[in-house]
Design a protein around this motif. Structure first.
Motif, PDB file in Angstrom:
ATOM      1  N   PHE A 201      -8.415  35.555  66.925  1.00 32.04           N
ATOM      2  CA  PHE A 201      -7.994  36.623  67.817  1.00 32.04           C
ATOM      3  C   PHE A 201      -8.470  36.385  69.247  1.00 32.04           C
ATOM      4  O   PHE A 201      -9.552  35.844  69.482  1.00 32.04           O
ATOM      5  CB  PHE A 201      -8.545  37.968  67.343  1.00 32.04           C
ATOM      6  CG  PHE A 201      -7.841  38.509  66.127  1.00 32.04           C
ATOM      7  CD1 PHE A 201      -8.164  38.062  64.858  1.00 32.04           C
ATOM      8  CD2 PHE A 201      -6.840  39.460  66.262  1.00 32.04           C
ATOM      9  CE1 PHE A 201      -7.506  38.558  63.738  1.00 32.04           C
ATOM     10  CE2 PHE A 201      -6.177  39.965  65.151  1.00 32.04           C
ATOM     11  CZ  PHE A 201      -6.511  39.507  63.886  1.00 32.04           C
ATOM     12  N   GLY A 202      -7.655  36.838  70.197  1.00 31.42           N
ATOM     13  CA  GLY A 202      -8.066  36.885  71.588  1.00 31.42           C
ATOM     14  C   GLY A 202      -8.857  38.158  71.850  1.00 31.42           C
ATOM     15  O   GLY A 202      -8.985  39.016  70.966  1.00 31.42           O
ATOM     16  N   PRO A 203      -9.387  38.307  73.075  1.00 34.25           N
ATOM     17  CA  PRO A 203     -10.239  39.452  73.402  1.00 34.25           C
ATOM     18  C   PRO A 203      -9.487  40.774  73.503  1.00 34.25           C
ATOM     19  O   PRO A 203     -10.096  41.830  73.490  1.00 34.25           O
ATOM     20  CB  PRO A 203     -10.843  39.073  74.753  1.00 34.25           C
ATOM     21  CG  PRO A 203      -9.840  38.139  75.341  1.00 34.25           C
ATOM     22  CD  PRO A 203      -9.255  37.384  74.194  1.00 34.25           C
ATOM     23  N   GLY A 204      -8.171  40.721  73.589  1.00 35.26           N
ATOM     24  CA  GLY A 204      -7.380  41.933  73.630  1.00 35.26           C
ATOM     25  C   GLY A 204      -7.140  42.469  75.030  1.00 35.26           C
ATOM     26  O   GLY A 204      -7.863  42.148  75.983  1.00 35.26           O
TER      27      GLY A 204
ATOM     28  N   GLN B 212      -4.110  47.866  67.968  1.00 39.03           N
ATOM     29  CA  GLN B 212      -5.249  48.518  67.326  1.00 39.03           C
ATOM     30  C   GLN B 212      -5.548  49.814  68.058  1.00 39.03           C
ATOM     31  O   GLN B 212      -6.085  49.822  69.174  1.00 39.03           O
ATOM     32  CB  GLN B 212      -6.485  47.620  67.308  1.00 39.03           C
ATOM     33  CG  GLN B 212      -7.639  48.248  66.513  1.00 39.03           C
ATOM     34  CD  GLN B 212      -8.818  47.317  66.307  1.00 39.03           C
ATOM     35  OE1 GLN B 212      -9.014  46.361  67.058  1.00 39.03           O
ATOM     36  NE2 GLN B 212      -9.604  47.580  65.269  1.00 39.03           N
TER      37      GLN B 212
ATOM     38  N   GLN C 108     -16.012  43.118  63.377  1.00 40.54           N
ATOM     39  CA  GLN C 108     -15.579  43.455  64.734  1.00 40.54           C
ATOM     40  C   GLN C 108     -16.716  44.169  65.447  1.00 40.54           C
ATOM     41  O   GLN C 108     -17.102  45.272  65.064  1.00 40.54           O
ATOM     42  CB  GLN C 108     -14.320  44.331  64.718  1.00 40.54           C
ATOM     43  CG  GLN C 108     -13.750  44.567  66.108  1.00 40.54           C
ATOM     44  CD  GLN C 108     -12.368  45.208  66.081  1.00 40.54           C
ATOM     45  OE1 GLN C 108     -12.012  45.925  65.160  1.00 40.54           O
ATOM     46  NE2 GLN C 108     -11.555  44.929  67.108  1.00 40.54           N
TER      47      GLN C 108
ATOM     48  N   LEU D 237      -3.952  43.108  70.624  1.00 37.50           N
ATOM     49  CA  LEU D 237      -4.620  41.863  70.267  1.00 37.50           C
ATOM     50  C   LEU D 237      -3.584  40.779  69.994  1.00 37.50           C
ATOM     51  O   LEU D 237      -2.611  41.011  69.270  1.00 37.50           O
ATOM     52  CB  LEU D 237      -5.463  42.058  69.008  1.00 37.50           C
ATOM     53  CG  LEU D 237      -6.678  42.979  69.124  1.00 37.50           C
ATOM     54  CD1 LEU D 237      -7.119  43.455  67.747  1.00 37.50           C
ATOM     55  CD2 LEU D 237      -7.822  42.266  69.820  1.00 37.50           C
TER      56      LEU D 237
ATOM     57  N   PRO E  56      -6.318  46.769  63.056  1.00 38.03           N
ATOM     58  CA  PRO E  56      -5.152  46.198  63.741  1.00 38.03           C
ATOM     59  C   PRO E  56      -3.893  46.307  62.876  1.00 38.03           C
ATOM     60  O   PRO E  56      -3.957  46.142  61.655  1.00 38.03           O
ATOM     61  CB  PRO E  56      -5.549  44.732  63.947  1.00 38.03           C
ATOM     62  CG  PRO E  56      -7.038  44.717  63.890  1.00 38.03           C
ATOM     63  CD  PRO E  56      -7.399  45.787  62.900  1.00 38.03           C
TER      64      PRO E  56
ATOM     65  N   TYR F 198     -13.534  40.810  57.759  1.00 35.07           N
ATOM     66  CA  TYR F 198     -13.654  40.484  59.164  1.00 35.07           C
ATOM     67  C   TYR F 198     -14.750  41.358  59.759  1.00 35.07           C
ATOM     68  O   TYR F 198     -14.969  42.484  59.332  1.00 35.07           O
ATOM     69  CB  TYR F 198     -12.339  40.748  59.908  1.00 35.07           C
ATOM     70  CG  TYR F 198     -11.337  39.627  59.865  1.00 35.07           C
ATOM     71  CD1 TYR F 198     -10.714  39.273  58.669  1.00 35.07           C
ATOM     72  CD2 TYR F 198     -10.988  38.933  61.016  1.00 35.07           C
ATOM     73  CE1 TYR F 198      -9.776  38.249  58.630  1.00 35.07           C
ATOM     74  CE2 TYR F 198     -10.054  37.911  60.987  1.00 35.07           C
ATOM     75  CZ  TYR F 198      -9.455  37.576  59.790  1.00 35.07           C
ATOM     76  OH  TYR F 198      -8.527  36.560  59.759  1.00 35.07           O
TER      77      TYR F 198
ATOM     78  N   GLU G 161     -13.033  41.409  69.711  1.00 34.34           N
ATOM     79  CA  GLU G 161     -11.965  41.103  68.772  1.00 34.34           C
ATOM     80  C   GLU G 161     -12.513  40.891  67.364  1.00 34.34           C
ATOM     81  O   GLU G 161     -13.678  40.549  67.193  1.00 34.34           O
ATOM     82  CB  GLU G 161     -11.200  39.849  69.234  1.00 34.34           C
ATOM     83  CG  GLU G 161     -11.971  38.536  69.103  1.00 34.34           C
ATOM     84  CD  GLU G 161     -12.816  38.227  70.304  1.00 34.34           C
ATOM     85  OE1 GLU G 161     -13.176  39.151  71.074  1.00 34.34           O
ATOM     86  OE2 GLU G 161     -13.130  37.032  70.469  1.00 34.34           O
ATOM     87  N   PRO G 162     -11.682  41.067  66.340  1.00 33.41           N
ATOM     88  CA  PRO G 162     -12.121  40.784  64.970  1.00 33.41           C
ATOM     89  C   PRO G 162     -12.353  39.282  64.774  1.00 33.41           C
ATOM     90  O   PRO G 162     -11.633  38.451  65.331  1.00 33.41           O
ATOM     91  CB  PRO G 162     -10.939  41.250  64.110  1.00 33.41           C
ATOM     92  CG  PRO G 162     -10.079  42.073  65.010  1.00 33.41           C
ATOM     93  CD  PRO G 162     -10.290  41.568  66.383  1.00 33.41           C
TER      94      PRO G 162
END
Lengths: 113, 110
Positions: free
Chosen positions: A104-107, A37, B38, A91, A43, B36, B43-44
């Protein structure tokens, strides 16, 4: 239930250096995704795994990016060598099956100088 | 042409107001649609799926117009906590791949 774990959360490197990111999906989730992203964009899928096999890597810049999920659980994404335009949040997401809801993870926020 | 296009905003609205925005998608064969949310530097997270008949989830209403290939999201009685970027997401019919729009930023002010 624990969520998707990623590390590191932040990474700053110079161009032409290498970097690796790690992801541990939600337990029992067979499908794992890596997204890139870029600031101001949504993303973009880089690669999708089903267990330890690659389902889709059509948007992965294979000359510099690689990813693996050897045991079908956690995964690593590597960039070698990094370019300035690789600065982005990476991500990781997982889903129970291919068509399931993605979590999703926190990135990992990567800055390439 | 991008697969999913959104008005980036920002939409700045007072608490209690109604705000609505759309996104358009290019692939007429797309099967599934989602919104979604964000938050800044987060995160989304899935807000809601969008069904052909339209659907509501509390203060949020989503609509799908297949003929014109657009999806809408309406937020009623906005709260400060609704401030976020809303990502329009379209899933392909063959590969189940998610295509994300760039997001619409909503800021709710007191």
């Amino acid at each position: 239930e624990a969520g998707v774990a990623q590390s590191p959360r932040y990474k700053i490197i110079e161009k032409r250096q290498s970097v690796a990111f790690w992801c541990n999906p939600i337990s029992g989730h067979a499908t794992l995704y890596w997204y890139q992203q870029i600031l101001g964009q949504g993303p973009k899928l880089l690669i999708q795994f089903q267990n330890n096999g690659v389902v889709d890597d059509s948007q992965l810049p294979k000359d510099r990016f690689s990813a693996e999920r050897l045991k079908g659980v956690d995964s690593t994404l590597k960039i070698q060598p990094a370019k300035l335009e690789d600065s982005a949040v990476y991500l990781c997401a997982s889903s129970r099956e291919t068509n399931g809801e993605q979590f999703f993870g926190p990135g990992t926020r990567l800055t390439v100088l | 042409r991008k697969e999913v296009e959104q008005d980036p905003g920002p939409f700045n609205v007072p608490e209690g107001a109604t705000v609505a925005f759309n996104c358009t998608y290019s692939n007429s064969a797309s099967q599934s649609f989602f919104w979604y949310r964000q938050d800044c530097r987060k995160e989304p997270k899935l807000l809601m799926s969008v069904y052909s008949s339209g659907n509501e989830d509390g203060r949020f209403t989503a609509q799908l117009n297949r003929a014109s290939q657009y999806i809408s999201l309406l937020i009623r009685d906005s709260k400060l906590s609704d401030s976020a970027t809303y990502l329009c997401v379209v899933k392909g019919s063959n590969d189940y791949k998610l295509s994300f729009g760039a997001g619409t930023t909503v800021t709710v002010r007191a």
